[in-house]
Design an enzyme around this catalytic site. Structure first.
Site, PDB file in Angstrom:
ATOM      1  N   GLU A 228       0.892  -1.178   0.000  1.00 22.32           N
ATOM      2  CA  GLU A 228       0.000   0.000   0.000  1.00 22.32           C
ATOM      3  C   GLU A 228       0.920   1.215   0.000  1.00 22.32           C
ATOM      4  OE1 GLU A 228      -3.947  -1.753   0.485  1.00 22.32           O
ATOM      5  OE2 GLU A 228      -2.999  -0.010  -0.408  1.00 22.32           O
ATOM      6  N   CYS A 262      -2.604   9.027   2.240  1.00 21.00           N
ATOM      7  CA  CYS A 262      -2.243   8.445   0.937  1.00 21.00           C
ATOM      8  C   CYS A 262      -3.327   8.720  -0.099  1.00 21.00           C
ATOM      9  CB  CYS A 262      -2.013   6.950   1.074  1.00 21.00           C
ATOM     10  SG  CYS A 262      -3.316   6.102   1.934  1.00 21.00           S
TER      11      CYS A 262
END
Ligand code: TXE
Length: 485
Positions: A228, A262
């Site tokens: 990720e 993110c």
């Protein structure tokens, strides 16, 4: 009965683990695996919900710890970290058993067989987590790996180590199965030591650069990785968008957690017809955002100085190439931390670092586009592809944009919300990494898929075994022509 409270770790308890400690922790997790994975799903889920009850008993202290280590305001810690984690655990407690149930599957021409697909745990999972959401981005993969029957060795970020140790203590303080989560603290060196151990999966959340070195190191043992990584998320505002909602969404999406998310809105592309009114609304709302500490503020500060330097550099680079600041742009101190006020910019050249690289800070560049095709083309120009959002009313146009956007998740007339819906798998494409957390896909990410074929007829031999029957080739050819001709 164990005490409901855990001891909140001090910084002194979070030194650099030695390689020997890492080896021992992996061995302990391996040992705990032998009993943990043999539990029924229901028994594991009940234990994990017990851990969640313990989390709630320590809620105030853990929220304070998240605030102290990251500089975010407590409401963000409570809502975007703890609440999202608790919802995810409810989802897996309720739905996970069904996702992992052995599936009876069709056998095709092999009618004398029956077949099934089994979902079994992998073993010991290494979780390496970041500093920006030190609770949810740690507890998410840790809990999911445990629901699937694995045990975990966790290395939290060296920037927020105490939250990671506190998470470990939530598990260690449970009488039964106290060893299912082991924690090693330290920086990249400890992370490298962990991923070179004989673990069965690595779940990494962090930067692209580090993600690549994790994958390289994992290659030696062919350890599967879940990556990720960062994002450069685009937001597309169509001419028929509700501009009040879109402007409010852009401001929250860009500046919550001081932009250190993110899936933060890092680029906005607005159709020219609504460019001016949209800009005005964004500037108006941005100027009201209060940056500071505690509950009087809307957002906290940049977490650590290195992040401040990255963001400040991108801001200066953009200004030198003609960008204009419409709101914010000031460096400031928030408590002991250096930060930058929520900043709205226009006319940011597409080849600046701000438009090309992850900012991970409170900068919001807004670009005017002449049509939907141009918006999609610019949005997809990035090497990243974590998530995105599109704002408008025309369903056909929305579907077209959703389909064309290069992203692992898309929110329509909303931003980042896909992460808070536990049934939606989360993860990226391109430089944002691969693999999924959340959703059915996120649970299967931590499983070994085993195919099982059973014979039920009990013939002495199969037609295609040796010695080959003379009739087999001819018969098979007739079958092919008859069936597929
Ligand atoms: O990340 P790192 P950092 C991005 C964001 C940020 C940048 C740097 O742009 O500015 O990354 O942040 C461990 N082997 N994101 O320095 O270095 C490290 O100890 C194994 C986006 O925090 O990737 C930490 O626990 N592990 C991201 C974790 O990796 C290693 C969130 C992440 O650190 C290692 C965080 C190595 N060689 C940063 N080197 C997101 N997707 O939200 C470091 N680590």
């Amino acid at each position: 009965m164990t005490s409901p409270k855990i001891a909140i770790p001090t910084l002194a308890e979070t030194g650099e683990a030695t390689e020997e400690e890492v080896i021992n922790k992996v061995a302990k997790a391996r040992q705990a695996y032998s009993s943990w994975h043999r539990l029924s799903y229901r028994a594991r889920a009940n234990h994990l919900l017990e851990v969640r009850r313990k989390l709630i008993k320590n809620l105030d202290e853990i929220v304070d710890l998240i605030v102290e280590e990251t500089g975010k305001v407590s409401t963000e810690a409570i809502v975007n970290e703890i609440l999202v984690t608790c919802e995810l655990m409810s989802y897996y407690a309720r739905r996970g058993e069904g996702f992992l149930r052995t599936q009876r599957v069709p056998v095709g021409i092999a009618i004398h067989k029956w077949a099934e697909v089994r979902y079994q745990p992998l073993g010991v999972v290494a979780v390496i987590s970041p500093w920006n959401y030190p609770f949810v981005l740690t507890m998410g993969p840790v809990a999911t790996a445990l629901f699937a029957g694995n045990t975990v060795v966790l290395k939290p970020s060296e920037v927020t180590p105490r939250v990671g140790v506190a998470i470990g203590r939530l598990f260690a303080s449970m009488d039964e199965f106290a060893d299912i989560v082991q924690v090693v603290t330290g920086g990249g060196k400890v992370g490298q030591a962990l991923i070179t151990q004989p673990v069965d999966k690595i779940a990494f959340t962090g930067s692209v650069q580090t993600g690549k070195s994790v994958m390289k190191a994992a290659a030696d043992n062919l350890t599967p990785v879940l990556l990720e990584l960062g994002g450069k998320d685009a937001m597309i505002v169509l001419a028929d968008a509700d501009l009040d909602r879109a402007a409010a969404g852009a401001v929250w999406g860009a500046f919550t957690n001081c932009g250190q998310t993110c899936m933060a809105v890092e680029r906005v592309y607005v159709l020219e017809d609504v460019y001016e009114p949209f800009l005005n609304k964004v500037v108006e709302i941005t100027n009201k955002v209060r940056e500071g500490q505690g509950d009087s503020a809307d957002i906290g500060a940049l977490t650590y100085e290195r992040q401040y330097d990255i963001v400040q550099h991108q801001l200066e680079d953009a200004l030198q190439t003609g960008a204009k600041v419409l709101a914010g742009g000031n460096s400031m101190r928030v408590g002991t931390r250096k930060s930058i006020s929520p900043t709205v910019l226009v006319e940011v050249s597409p080849d600046t670092e701000m438009m090309q690289q992850e900012t991970f800070g409170p900068l919001l560049p807004i670009t005017k586009v002449s049509n939907v095709e141009e918006a999609i083309q610019l949005a997809n120009q990035s090497s990243f592809g974590l998530s995105a959002s599109v704002w408008g009313k025309n369903k056909k146009t929305i579907q077209q944009v959703v389909y064309e956007l290069k992203a692992g998740s898309v929110s329509v007339n909303d931003v980042m919300i896909s992460y808070a819906i536990p049934s939606l798998p989360f993860g990226g494409v391109g430089a944002s990494g691969f693999g999924r957390t959340h959703g059915r896909e996120g649970l299967l990410e931590f499983c070994a898929v085993k195919a099982v074929a059973h014979d039920w007829l009990g013939l002495k031999r199969e037609p295609h075994w040796l010695p080959l029957p003379r009739w087999l080739g001819k018969t098979a050819k007739l079958y092919l022509k008859a069936r597929y001709g």
